[in-house]
Design a protein around this motif. Structure first.
Motif, PDB file in Angstrom:
ATOM      1  N   ASP A  73     112.211 -44.753  52.001  1.00 26.54           N
ATOM      2  CA  ASP A  73     112.174 -46.210  51.972  1.00 26.54           C
ATOM      3  C   ASP A  73     111.354 -46.800  53.109  1.00 26.54           C
ATOM      4  O   ASP A  73     111.107 -48.001  53.139  1.00 26.54           O
ATOM      5  CB  ASP A  73     113.596 -46.785  52.069  1.00 26.54           C
ATOM      6  N   ALA A  74     110.975 -45.962  54.052  1.00 28.07           N
ATOM      7  CA  ALA A  74     110.249 -46.468  55.216  1.00 28.07           C
ATOM      8  C   ALA A  74     108.832 -46.850  54.807  1.00 28.07           C
ATOM      9  O   ALA A  74     108.039 -46.009  54.403  1.00 28.07           O
ATOM     10  CB  ALA A  74     110.205 -45.411  56.310  1.00 28.07           C
ATOM     11  N   GLU A  75     108.523 -48.136  54.871  1.00 26.66           N
ATOM     12  CA  GLU A  75     107.206 -48.605  54.480  1.00 26.66           C
ATOM     13  C   GLU A  75     106.221 -48.402  55.625  1.00 26.66           C
ATOM     14  O   GLU A  75     106.549 -48.655  56.781  1.00 26.66           O
ATOM     15  CB  GLU A  75     107.278 -50.084  54.107  1.00 26.66           C
ATOM     16  N   PRO A  76     105.004 -47.940  55.332  1.00 32.44           N
ATOM     17  CA  PRO A  76     104.037 -47.699  56.404  1.00 32.44           C
ATOM     18  C   PRO A  76     103.655 -48.989  57.117  1.00 32.44           C
ATOM     19  O   PRO A  76     103.533 -50.039  56.497  1.00 32.44           O
ATOM     20  CB  PRO A  76     102.838 -47.103  55.665  1.00 32.44           C
ATOM     21  N   VAL A  77     103.494 -48.900  58.422  1.00 31.53           N
ATOM     22  CA  VAL A  77     103.102 -50.050  59.227  1.00 31.53           C
ATOM     23  C   VAL A  77     101.812 -49.710  59.948  1.00 31.53           C
ATOM     24  O   VAL A  77     101.730 -48.690  60.625  1.00 31.53           O
ATOM     25  CB  VAL A  77     104.190 -50.408  60.258  1.00 31.53           C
ATOM     26  N   GLU A  78     100.798 -50.527  59.763  1.00 30.26           N
ATOM     27  CA  GLU A  78      99.521 -50.274  60.400  1.00 30.26           C
ATOM     28  C   GLU A  78      99.494 -50.921  61.780  1.00 30.26           C
ATOM     29  O   GLU A  78      99.766 -52.112  61.915  1.00 30.26           O
ATOM     30  CB  GLU A  78      98.385 -50.842  59.548  1.00 30.26           C
ATOM     31  N   PRO A  79      99.141 -50.143  62.826  1.00 35.73           N
ATOM     32  CA  PRO A  79      99.058 -50.718  64.170  1.00 35.73           C
ATOM     33  C   PRO A  79      98.116 -51.908  64.241  1.00 35.73           C
ATOM     34  O   PRO A  79      98.285 -52.797  65.059  1.00 35.73           O
ATOM     35  CB  PRO A  79      98.544 -49.546  65.012  1.00 35.73           C
ATOM     36  N   SER A  80      97.119 -51.958  63.334  1.00 35.69           N
ATOM     37  CA  SER A  80      96.144 -53.049  63.367  1.00 35.69           C
ATOM     38  C   SER A  80      96.760 -54.386  62.991  1.00 35.69           C
ATOM     39  O   SER A  80      96.127 -55.428  63.136  1.00 35.69           O
ATOM     40  CB  SER A  80      94.983 -52.745  62.417  1.00 35.69           C
ATOM     41  N   ASP A  81      98.003 -54.385  62.486  1.00 32.37           N
ATOM     42  CA  ASP A  81      98.643 -55.644  62.117  1.00 32.37           C
ATOM     43  C   ASP A  81      98.724 -56.609  63.293  1.00 32.37           C
ATOM     44  O   ASP A  81      98.810 -57.809  63.111  1.00 32.37           O
ATOM     45  CB  ASP A  81     100.062 -55.392  61.586  1.00 32.37           C
ATOM     46  N   THR A  82      98.765 -56.098  64.529  1.00 30.89           N
ATOM     47  CA  THR A  82      98.840 -56.973  65.693  1.00 30.89           C
ATOM     48  C   THR A  82      97.482 -57.185  66.339  1.00 30.89           C
ATOM     49  O   THR A  82      97.359 -57.939  67.283  1.00 30.89           O
ATOM     50  CB  THR A  82      99.788 -56.388  66.759  1.00 30.89           C
ATOM     51  N   GLY A  83      96.444 -56.526  65.820  1.00 28.19           N
ATOM     52  CA  GLY A  83      95.134 -56.579  66.455  1.00 28.19           C
ATOM     53  C   GLY A  83      94.550 -57.967  66.559  1.00 28.19           C
ATOM     54  O   GLY A  83      93.933 -58.324  67.550  1.00 28.19           O
ATOM     55  N   GLU A  84      94.736 -58.781  65.512  1.00 32.19           N
ATOM     56  CA  GLU A  84      94.135 -60.101  65.530  1.00 32.19           C
ATOM     57  C   GLU A  84      94.766 -61.011  66.568  1.00 32.19           C
ATOM     58  O   GLU A  84      94.236 -62.065  66.894  1.00 32.19           O
ATOM     59  CB  GLU A  84      94.254 -60.740  64.149  1.00 32.19           C
ATOM     60  N   HIS A  85      95.902 -60.616  67.119  1.00 32.64           N
ATOM     61  CA  HIS A  85      96.547 -61.411  68.160  1.00 32.64           C
ATOM     62  C   HIS A  85      96.455 -60.730  69.518  1.00 32.64           C
ATOM     63  O   HIS A  85      97.266 -60.980  70.397  1.00 32.64           O
ATOM     64  CB  HIS A  85      98.010 -61.666  67.798  1.00 32.64           C
ATOM     65  N   GLY A  86      95.504 -59.841  69.682  1.00 36.43           N
ATOM     66  CA  GLY A  86      95.279 -59.241  70.989  1.00 36.43           C
ATOM     67  C   GLY A  86      95.811 -57.842  71.141  1.00 36.43           C
ATOM     68  O   GLY A  86      95.771 -57.274  72.218  1.00 36.43           O
ATOM     69  N   GLY A  87      96.348 -57.245  70.073  1.00 35.21           N
ATOM     70  CA  GLY A  87      96.861 -55.887  70.166  1.00 35.21           C
ATOM     71  C   GLY A  87      98.289 -55.852  70.670  1.00 35.21           C
ATOM     72  O   GLY A  87      98.912 -56.870  70.936  1.00 35.21           O
ATOM     73  N   GLY A  88      98.827 -54.654  70.821  1.00 39.42           N
ATOM     74  CA  GLY A  88     100.195 -54.504  71.283  1.00 39.42           C
ATOM     75  C   GLY A  88     100.931 -53.468  70.467  1.00 39.42           C
ATOM     76  O   GLY A  88     100.387 -52.881  69.536  1.00 39.42           O
ATOM     77  N   VAL A  89     102.183 -53.251  70.814  1.00 44.32           N
ATOM     78  CA  VAL A  89     103.007 -52.248  70.153  1.00 44.32           C
ATOM     79  C   VAL A  89     103.803 -52.892  69.028  1.00 44.32           C
ATOM     80  O   VAL A  89     104.390 -53.960  69.195  1.00 44.32           O
ATOM     81  CB  VAL A  89     103.972 -51.601  71.171  1.00 44.32           C
ATOM     82  N   LEU A  90     103.816 -52.242  67.874  1.00 47.07           N
ATOM     83  CA  LEU A  90     104.564 -52.728  66.719  1.00 47.07           C
ATOM     84  C   LEU A  90     105.644 -51.713  66.382  1.00 47.07           C
ATOM     85  O   LEU A  90     105.352 -50.559  66.095  1.00 47.07           O
ATOM     86  CB  LEU A  90     103.626 -52.921  65.524  1.00 47.07           C
ATOM     87  N   ILE A  91     106.914 -52.121  66.433  1.00 46.61           N
ATOM     88  CA  ILE A  91     108.042 -51.219  66.203  1.00 46.61           C
ATOM     89  C   ILE A  91     108.692 -51.545  64.866  1.00 46.61           C
ATOM     90  O   ILE A  91     109.249 -52.628  64.687  1.00 46.61           O
ATOM     91  CB  ILE A  91     109.082 -51.343  67.334  1.00 46.61           C
ATOM     92  N   PRO A  92     108.637 -50.623  63.894  1.00 53.10           N
ATOM     93  CA  PRO A  92     109.294 -50.857  62.605  1.00 53.10           C
ATOM     94  C   PRO A  92     110.799 -50.623  62.708  1.00 53.10           C
ATOM     95  O   PRO A  92     111.241 -49.730  63.426  1.00 53.10           O
ATOM     96  CB  PRO A  92     108.633 -49.830  61.685  1.00 53.10           C
ATOM     97  N   PHE A  93     111.581 -51.417  62.004  1.00 52.02           N
ATOM     98  CA  PHE A  93     113.030 -51.225  62.002  1.00 52.02           C
ATOM     99  C   PHE A  93     113.628 -51.882  60.768  1.00 52.02           C
ATOM    100  O   PHE A  93     112.981 -52.681  60.093  1.00 52.02           O
ATOM    101  CB  PHE A  93     113.659 -51.799  63.273  1.00 52.02           C
ATOM    102  N   SER A  94     114.873 -51.531  60.473  1.00 48.93           N
ATOM    103  CA  SER A  94     115.591 -52.109  59.344  1.00 48.93           C
ATOM    104  C   SER A  94     116.830 -52.825  59.870  1.00 48.93           C
ATOM    105  O   SER A  94     117.711 -52.203  60.467  1.00 48.93           O
ATOM    106  CB  SER A  94     116.009 -51.018  58.352  1.00 48.93           C
ATOM    107  N   VAL A  95     116.888 -54.130  59.657  1.00 50.30           N
ATOM    108  CA  VAL A  95     118.055 -54.905  60.087  1.00 50.30           C
ATOM    109  C   VAL A  95     119.310 -54.404  59.384  1.00 50.30           C
ATOM    110  O   VAL A  95     120.372 -54.246  60.000  1.00 50.30           O
ATOM    111  CB  VAL A  95     117.840 -56.404  59.797  1.00 50.30           C
ATOM    112  N   GLU A  96     119.183 -54.134  58.079  1.00 53.87           N
ATOM    113  CA  GLU A  96     120.348 -53.695  57.304  1.00 53.87           C
ATOM    114  C   GLU A  96     120.887 -52.368  57.831  1.00 53.87           C
ATOM    115  O   GLU A  96     122.107 -52.200  57.995  1.00 53.87           O
ATOM    116  CB  GLU A  96     119.966 -53.565  55.825  1.00 53.87           C
ATOM    117  N   TRP A  97     119.977 -51.421  58.084  1.00 52.86           N
ATOM    118  CA  TRP A  97     120.409 -50.103  58.565  1.00 52.86           C
ATOM    119  C   TRP A  97     121.030 -50.213  59.953  1.00 52.86           C
ATOM    120  O   TRP A  97     122.073 -49.617  60.236  1.00 52.86           O
ATOM    121  CB  TRP A  97     119.217 -49.147  58.588  1.00 52.86           C
TER     122      TRP A  97
END
Length: 224
Positions: free
Chosen positions: A66-90
């Motif tokens: 169920d873990a959906e892939p997360v691309e690090p580039s998702d934060t690139g347009e805002h200057g970069g940074g660390v993106l941590i995937p998580f599930s609120v329900e879990w």
């Protein structure tokens, strides 16, 4: 103001990621003042803050598939940074078992190797904010104190009480890893015997995980 979210097909933020914009991306601003008073430094401080993003899974992440892939580039347009995937329900389900060790272990055993993202959030958050920590321990409690990285022993003592900093004499220090490796009980006897219990002065820079006992003396001036 944060930048507008990039909506996907289902009306959610792209990639399920919470977006955190920097000032330079969403606000036009100017700083007016006399020459050489720090305007440039202030502007850099406002626009170059560290960035950490949290990406919420749309589905229950208790199963690895169920873990959906997360691309690090998702934060690139805002200057970069660390993106941590998580599930609120879990995470909520895991938190609900906090007072029942057996139920907690059973839940983890059935989660296909998924582990909580909370420790990573805390560690990365401390890193981005340039924070450190140390411990104090007494007969009835152990406390963890938060400080800025690079804090000297007297200033660390002042986090506990201003008198500790004002009357600072020395810090008796043992690294957490040394205590964990050497101590078989609650005392420091074995740590001292191994030469790992040391005394530090005013110039000592507190390290993460230090267990510290502060020696101080404050005299009260006689009232006139």
């Amino acid at each position: 103001m944060p930048p507008k979210a990039d909506k996907g097909k289902e009306g959610e933020t792209k990639g399920g990621a919470a977006r955190f914009g920097r000032v330079r991306n969403s606000l036009r601003m100017g700083i007016v003042g006399l020459p050489n008073v720090g305007k440039s430094s202030l502007f850099n401080l406002l626009t170059e803050q560290p960035l950490m993003g949290l990406s919420r899974h749309a589905r229950d992440a208790s199963r690895a598939s169920d873990a959906e892939p997360v691309e690090p580039s998702d934060t690139g347009e805002h200057g970069g940074g660390v993106l941590i995937p998580f599930s609120v329900e879990w995470e909520a389900k895991l938190w609900a078992t906090r007072d029942d060790p057996d139920a907690r272990q059973a839940f983890l055993d059935g989660s296909s190797g998924v582990v909580s993202a909370m420790p990573k959030m805390v560690v990365q958050g401390f890193k981005e904010l340039n924070l450190g920590y140390f411990f104090t321990a007494g007969e009835t409690e152990v406390r963890c104190w938060t400080i800025q990285k690079g804090t000297l022993a007297p200033q660390a003592a002042g986090v506990i009480h201003t008198d500790f900093e004002r009357g600072f004499i020395k810090a008796e220090v043992v690294a957490y890893e040394d205590f964990r490796a050497l101590a078989t009980g609650r005392g420091m006897g074995e740590v001292k015997a191994a030469g790992k219990y040391r005394q530090e002065g005013k110039s000592y820079v507190v390290e993460d995980g230090d267990i510290i006992h502060f020696q101080f003396n404050v005299t009260t001036s006689a009232k006139k």
